[in-house]
Write a protein that holds these residues in place. Structure first.
Motif, mmCIF file in Angstrom:
data_model
loop_
_atom_site.group_PDB
_atom_site.id
_atom_site.type_symbol
_atom_site.label_atom_id
_atom_site.label_comp_id
_atom_site.label_asym_id
_atom_site.label_seq_id
_atom_site.Cartn_x
_atom_site.Cartn_y
_atom_site.Cartn_z
ATOM 1 N N LEU A 1 0.934 -1.186 0.069
ATOM 2 C CA LEU A 1 0.081 -0.070 0.082
ATOM 3 C C LEU A 1 0.765 1.159 -0.073
ATOM 4 N N ARG A 2 0.567 2.108 -0.968
ATOM 5 C CA ARG A 2 1.317 3.239 -0.755
ATOM 6 C C ARG A 2 0.328 4.315 -1.049
ATOM 7 N N ARG A 3 0.459 5.516 -0.296
ATOM 8 C CA ARG A 3 -0.550 6.795 -0.337
ATOM 9 C C ARG A 3 0.142 7.640 -1.093
ATOM 10 N N ARG A 4 -0.520 8.042 -2.338
ATOM 11 C CA ARG A 4 -0.012 8.770 -3.254
ATOM 12 C C ARG A 4 -0.769 10.264 -2.961
ATOM 13 N N PRO A 5 -0.027 11.198 -2.515
ATOM 14 C CA PRO A 5 -0.852 12.571 -2.132
ATOM 15 C C PRO A 5 -1.573 13.290 -3.378
ATOM 16 N N GLY A 6 -1.198 13.019 -4.586
ATOM 17 C CA GLY A 6 -1.727 13.645 -5.694
ATOM 18 C C GLY A 6 -2.908 13.306 -6.257
ATOM 19 N N THR A 7 -3.264 12.106 -5.798
ATOM 20 C CA THR A 7 -4.534 11.559 -6.273
ATOM 21 C C THR A 7 -5.969 12.422 -5.979
ATOM 22 N N ARG A 8 -6.663 12.586 -7.081
ATOM 23 C CA ARG A 8 -8.100 13.085 -6.757
ATOM 24 C C ARG A 8 -9.091 12.066 -6.506
ATOM 25 N N TYR A 9 -9.772 12.291 -5.425
ATOM 26 C CA TYR A 9 -10.626 11.254 -4.854
ATOM 27 C C TYR A 9 -11.947 11.968 -4.620
ATOM 28 N N VAL A 10 -13.098 11.632 -5.254
ATOM 29 C CA VAL A 10 -14.236 12.139 -4.936
ATOM 30 C C VAL A 10 -15.108 11.189 -4.129
ATOM 31 N N ASP A 11 -15.576 11.614 -2.758
ATOM 32 C CA ASP A 11 -16.296 10.561 -1.962
ATOM 33 C C ASP A 11 -17.660 10.277 -2.545
ATOM 34 N N PRO A 12 -17.778 9.068 -2.796
ATOM 35 C CA PRO A 12 -18.973 8.686 -3.602
ATOM 36 C C PRO A 12 -20.381 9.317 -2.903
ATOM 37 N N SER A 13 -20.401 9.310 -1.498
ATOM 38 C CA SER A 13 -21.717 9.516 -0.969
ATOM 39 C C SER A 13 -21.837 11.072 -1.217
ATOM 40 N N GLN A 14 -20.707 11.859 -1.460
ATOM 41 C CA GLN A 14 -21.176 13.108 -1.869
ATOM 42 C C GLN A 14 -21.493 13.315 -3.240
ATOM 43 N N GLN A 15 -21.004 12.419 -4.010
ATOM 44 C CA GLN A 15 -21.338 12.565 -5.394
ATOM 45 C C GLN A 15 -22.711 12.124 -5.473
ATOM 46 N N VAL A 16 -23.243 11.147 -4.482
ATOM 47 C CA VAL A 16 -24.692 10.615 -4.611
ATOM 48 C C VAL A 16 -25.722 11.968 -4.307
ATOM 49 N N HIS A 17 -24.961 12.496 -3.274
ATOM 50 C CA HIS A 17 -26.158 13.550 -2.597
ATOM 51 C C HIS A 17 -26.134 14.809 -3.255
#
Lengths: 352, 204
Positions: free
Chosen positions: B167-183
């Motif tokens: 597991l490596r955490r890449r700081p630059g990834t853009r992630y949208v929270d699915p619940s935010q997307q749904v709501h």
């Protein structure tokens, strides 16, 4: 007639078993192919009406001969093998898709007596075969030496592996609830009418099983493996003629299989939905079990088409999230719930 | 010859051929596919020995899951076949020694002195309603409960460790929270702009 009987008795016993088994296989596969052909026709008609079109209506009365015309057309088309493709594997891949889809029917109970192989580990056999379908897709994508094809193959491999786990866990729930791996006995464990079928006590598993089934067959809204808008046709982009048709047959045979299995595991298979009801029960007792099974399967087959006409395609990362982070945890929790209910004989379903 | 015997020799022949192909094919994807065939044929042979649970689990786990991932990796690697073949002669003696030792060990363990119908009576065929799965489950969860559970715990630790290591955490990834997307509401995305027909734009 006597001559035929004499001829049959002259055949050695080993060969008799073989011939008899082959006859039974043909008796299942031939009607299956016919259903697949008319399922494609139904799909085009139903989606047509949902989109306020008429659908195929030129070949034969109301377009009924359309699937036959399509089949004839595909049979006479050339199978183009791309340059630098792996020829043997390229031609072998479609068979790997359709083979497991048809072989799974071997253990399927069509009614209480009508089953080709009534084996104890039927549910495991179904799981094992449905996990093999992915090979045809990966090999097709790889062997056709095409970037689109390969991308489609990779997508579908990752997706099918993910959803297979959720499907397997959903079936573990069924197995815990029924206490047997034999498909016929799983159906009998649900006897007692509509409210005793497993769809109610196993509601989350029922929904997850069917949705995973849609994902497993690479159907809309999970059809990124052939996503037309990005990778044209995905793993079968290079296929033409009968080789393409076999992929198509495999996909539809798989859809019918998933529908039939969902009906079997969660909607009581061949059982009468009104069993034990005051008026409707005796009134519908004459209906043969096979008819109920076909009706229930038909509902799920219709859902496949309805989904395709209604839902937009999932984004790839959301497909993976849904499979791994939503479905698998829910199934694990519900297996525990079912196990506790079965062990402690919790009402209303497991009172004995 | 009975039908079962025909099946046994047929699948045994397929198994041996496929295993030879695994080590002799130059193309790694072909080799992996022959390994799948080998697993499948051995599953059929187990099935003939009335071990249906093990047979189907072999197909389910090895053919359905392990080899799919294997094939996945092999296909994505751009293996240079010539480089792989280069060391063939150099490693041949070592390979032959290992093969001879393994063959000798196998003969010692399952050779005619300790194995075969002379030492053990042929097992009686089980009744049709005998459930292999049930027997195995009962044995695993009663007589062998502790070893089984400990093995499960070890595997779980291994899974967690493998995930943690890769597991490596890449700081630059853009992630949208699915619940935010749904709501999301219409008001968040849509802005209606009223433009009067033939509106005169004022320059300032």
């Amino acid at each position: 007639m006597e001559f035929l009987v004499g001829l049959w008795n002259a055949v050695p016993e080993g060969l008799q078993v073989l011939i008899w088994t082959l006859v039974k296989i043909v008796a299942i596969v031939a009607p299956m192919m016919l259903v697949v052909a008319y399922y494609t026709y139904a799909e085009r008609k139903i989606i047509g009406y949902m989109q306020v079109r008429i659908g195929p209506n030129r070949v034969g009365p109301k377009g009924w001969l359309q699937p036959i015309a399509d089949a004839v057309k595909l049979m006479f088309k050339e199978i183009v093998v791309p340059s630098n493709a792996n020829r043997a594997l390229f031609l072998f891949a479609p068979l790997l898709v359709i083979g497991p889809a048809l072989a799974a029917w071997a253990v399927f109970p069509f009614s209480a007596e009508l089953v080709l192989a009534d084996i104890n580990a039927g549910l495991l056999y179904i799981l094992a075969l449905s996990s093999m379908g992915v090979y045809g897709i990966i090999i097709a994508g790889w062997a056709s030496n095409s970037k689109y094809g390969f991308l489609g193959a990779m997508r579908s491999a990752a997706q099918m592996v993910a959803y297979e786990i959720a499907m397997g866990f959903a079936l573990v729930g069924v197995l815990v609830a029924a206490g047997t791996l034999n498909l016929g006995q799983i159906v009998l464990a649900q006897s007692g009418g509509l409210l005793h079928w497993f769809w109610l006590p196993l509601l989350p598993l029922f929904l997850i099983y069917f949705i995973s089934g849609v994902a497993e067959t690479n159907r809309a809204p999970f059809d990124v493996a052939e996503g037309e808008s990005e990778i044209v046709a995905g793993f079968h982009i290079e296929y033409s003629g009968m080789a393409f048709a076999v992929f198509f047959l495999g996909e539809y045979a798989n859809m019918i299989l998933i529908s039939a299995l969902t009906a079997l595991f969660f909607w009581g298979g061949w059982l009468n939905p009104f069993e034990g009801w005051p008026v409707l029960g005796p009134a519908t007792a004459w209906v043969p079990g096979f008819v109920w099974l076909c009706l229930k399967t038909g509902v799920f087959m219709f859902l496949f088409l309805w989904f395709r006409a209604t839902f937009p395609r999932y984004r790839y990362d959301q497909i993976m999230r849904l499979g791994w982070k939503v479905f698998i945890p829910i199934t694990i929790v519900w297996i525990l719930v079912v196990a506790v209910a079965v062990v402690y004989r919790l009402p209303p379903w497991w009172v004995s | 010859m009975s039908f079962e015997k025909v099946l046994f020799y047929l699948f045994a022949a397929v198994l041996v051929t496929a295993s030879v192909m695994v080590v002799t094919r130059r193309n790694p994807v072909h080799a992996a596919l022959f390994l799948v065939l080998a697993f499948f044929s051995s599953a059929v042979i187990w099935m003939l020995a009335e071990a249906e649970f093990l047979a189907i689990t072999l197909v389910l786990v090895y053919v359905g899951a392990v080899m799919v991932l294997f094939l996945f990796v092999v296909m994505m690697l751009d293996v240079d076949v010539a480089a792989l073949r280069a060391g063939f002669i150099r490693y041949l003696p070592v390979g032959v020694v290992v093969a001879v030792i393994m063959a000798a060990e196998l003969v010692l363990v399952v050779g005619p002195r300790h194995f075969g119908l002379g030492q053990y009576a042929a097992p009686a065929a089980k009744a049709a309603d005998y459930s292999n799965t049930e027997t195995l489950g009962a044995a695993l969860y009663t007589a062998y409960l502790y070893p089984f559970e400990i093995a499960g715990a070890i595997l779980l630790v291994a899974i967690v460790a493998a995930i943690r290591l890769t597991l490596r955490r890449r700081p630059g990834t853009r992630y949208v929270d699915p619940s935010q997307q749904v709501h999301v509401k219409r008001a968040d995305r849509v802005r209606l702009v009223k433009l009067a027909p033939e509106q005169k734009l004022e320059h300032k």
